[in-house]
Design an enzyme around this catalytic site. Structure first.
Site: not given
Length: 492
Positions: A281, A284, A313, A348, A366, A389
């Site tokens: 993590e 990331w 969208w 999360n 998004w 996202w």
């Protein structure tokens, strides 16, 4: 201004997203330089209300920053360093202000910590053109653009990036820095700092370095080993809860790695180490920050996968508001959004669930969701928020495939099996049978004839999935459909 004070020679420490004394490389460098040159150290924090509004910084995060600034000012005063807070509306006003400031205070150098976002980088270039600015990189353990593939390019897939990152991280000792020594005798206790911006109370979060370090160390000692097994269940306190401290720099990434390695020294080496899952993590987080520097367009709300520009969208404003308010008729989605709205934080696993629902079930851009998150989150961070996202929407770097659509019904049953989390935020479901909740067979208001009701789903799952697969197929020529780690967390 007192003439005697203004004629003293100074070095300036410019605090930004590094609001701490411990393991602050920039502050230590400023103090060491001042000691060598026989200068005093001043510190400044520049509040930029209009810039924060443009960047959608959450009111709860601004309150959190204000509280930390007040504690930091007291700590600095004990070291003989005054902290001054100035309000300038936007970044564009900072270069001229600092040019005048260094003349008034006879400042030889300005020390600051670099930031990865595009506007912040542009600000620093403009400042450096007017004053002697010394930047230190400490928002990542390994500097952006230092973890490169054999072609000298930024990795676009997480797994090889993580492997190279671990190799580089274990090449030399990882050690944190102590807070600097006092520069002079302590100075008077500073006046309370008030940021002239709208704020929402952050008092549910303990403030200060000691509280943050205690939280970090407790997690590393008692929960890190079980993190992989417990992190996906929002009713379980299984995550680190340090994201807010990292976001504003009360903690450093290096402190996180050191705390983890103190209990699991093999985490950098062995996949099976109990500490490996949480270490990933941290990596990331670094990956997304490195991407922000390597691809500045990410700071400009652009799709990483440019084929996603072809997606049409729906952007239904009524459905978007229902999503924001936690009124979609899907219990896990609604409970998660109400957690965000009430606390300024979201577990999360749920961040992925609600992002998938918005972009794939509702086919809403998004960027709408990413912006709403930034406006609400106490741990708002552009790199992590943008990365998360775009990963969920399938538009990002090493993102989940566009055709992977989270089923919010099975996610509910799998990750909140007792219904404890859902009922804590959806009291209207307190008396509804758990089996009905998990199968989305909840009686509507008309069926129950009661004011304590729950709404019907705003879209049917199977229909939404087929629609998403059709519309998002515009991305399919943009990259691999290979699945990646669908259980990752971005420091929730």
């Amino acid at each position: 201004m007192n003439d005697l004070v203004s004629k003293q020679a100074h070095t300036l420490m410019w605090f930004r997203s590094d609001l701490r004394l411990q393991d602050n490389q920039t502050l230590v460098a400023a103090c060491e330089h001042a000691a060598r040159e026989g200068r005093s150290v001043r510190a400044i924090y520049i509040a930029t209300p209009t810039q924060w509004l443009i960047h959608d910084v959450a009111a709860i995060q601004l309150d959190f920053i204000e509280r930390q600034l007040n504690q930091l000012a007291v700590q600095l005063a004990a070291l003989g360093i005054p902290l001054e807070v100035r309000h300038l509306d936007t970044f564009s006003l900072i270069p001229a202000f600092l040019a005048q400031y260094i003349q008034q205070w006879q400042v030889d150098r300005v020390f600051a910590s670099s930031e990865p976002e595009f506007n912040e980088c542009q600000r620093d270039q403009a400042v450096a053109a007017k004053v002697s600015l010394v930047l230190h990189q400490q928002h990542c353990l390994l500097a952006p653009l230092s973890v490169l593939n054999l072609s000298g390019q930024m990795y676009k897939v997480f797994t090889p990036f993580a492997k190279k990152w671990r190799e580089m991280a274990r090449a030399k000792p990882i050690q944190t820095l102590n807070a600097p020594n006092a520069m002079t005798k302590p100075i008077a206790t500073p006046e309370p700092i008030v940021l002239d911006v709208p704020k929402v109370s952050s008092k549910a979060w303990a403030i200060g370095e000691e509280a943050a370090l205690a939280q970090l160390r407790l997690f590393a000692m008692t929960k890190a080993a079980e993190y992989k097994a417990s992190r996906d269940f929002p009713a379980i306190d299984g995550t680190s809860h340090i994201s807010a401290y990292l976001a504003v720099g009360i903690l450093s990434p290096r402190q996180c790695v050191v705390a983890l390695l103190s209990h699991y020294p093999d985490a950098l080496v062995h996949d099976e180490s109990p500490g490996r899952s949480w270490l990933n993590e941290i990596i990331w987080r670094e990956f997304y920050r490195h991407l922000l520097v390597a691809f500045p367009r990410l700071s400009k709300a652009q799709n990483f996968n440019q084929f996603a520009d072809n997606v049409h969208w729906r952007n239904n404003e009524t459905e978007f508001k229902a999503w924001c308010d936690g009124l979609t008729g899907y219990p896990l989605v609604d409970a998660a959004m109400r957690q965000l709205n009430q606390t300024g934080w979201m577990h999360n696993r749920l961040r992925m669930v609600v992002a998938s629902f918005l972009t794939k079930h509702l086919l809403i851009d998004w960027r709408w969701g990413e912006r709403y998150f930034r406006q609400q989150l106490i741990d708002g961070d552009l790199a992590a928020n943008n990365g998360g996202w775009q990963w969920s929407a399938g538009t990002g770097c090493d993102a989940q495939p566009y055709f992977r659509v989270f089923n919010p019904i099975t996610q509910c049953e799998k990750f909140d099996p007792t219904g404890e989390f859902i009922r804590s935020y959806l009291p209207e479901l307190a008396s509804v049978d758990l089996k009905l909740i998990h199968k989305l067979k909840i009686p509507t208001q008309e069926q129950r004839f009661t004011d304590n009701h729950y709404i019907a789903p705003i879209v049917e799952h199977k229909f939404a999935r087929v629609r998403a697969l059709t519309e998002l197929a515009a991305m399919k020529r943009g990259g691999s459909a290979k699945a990646v780690d669908l259980d990752k967390e971005i420091f929730g």
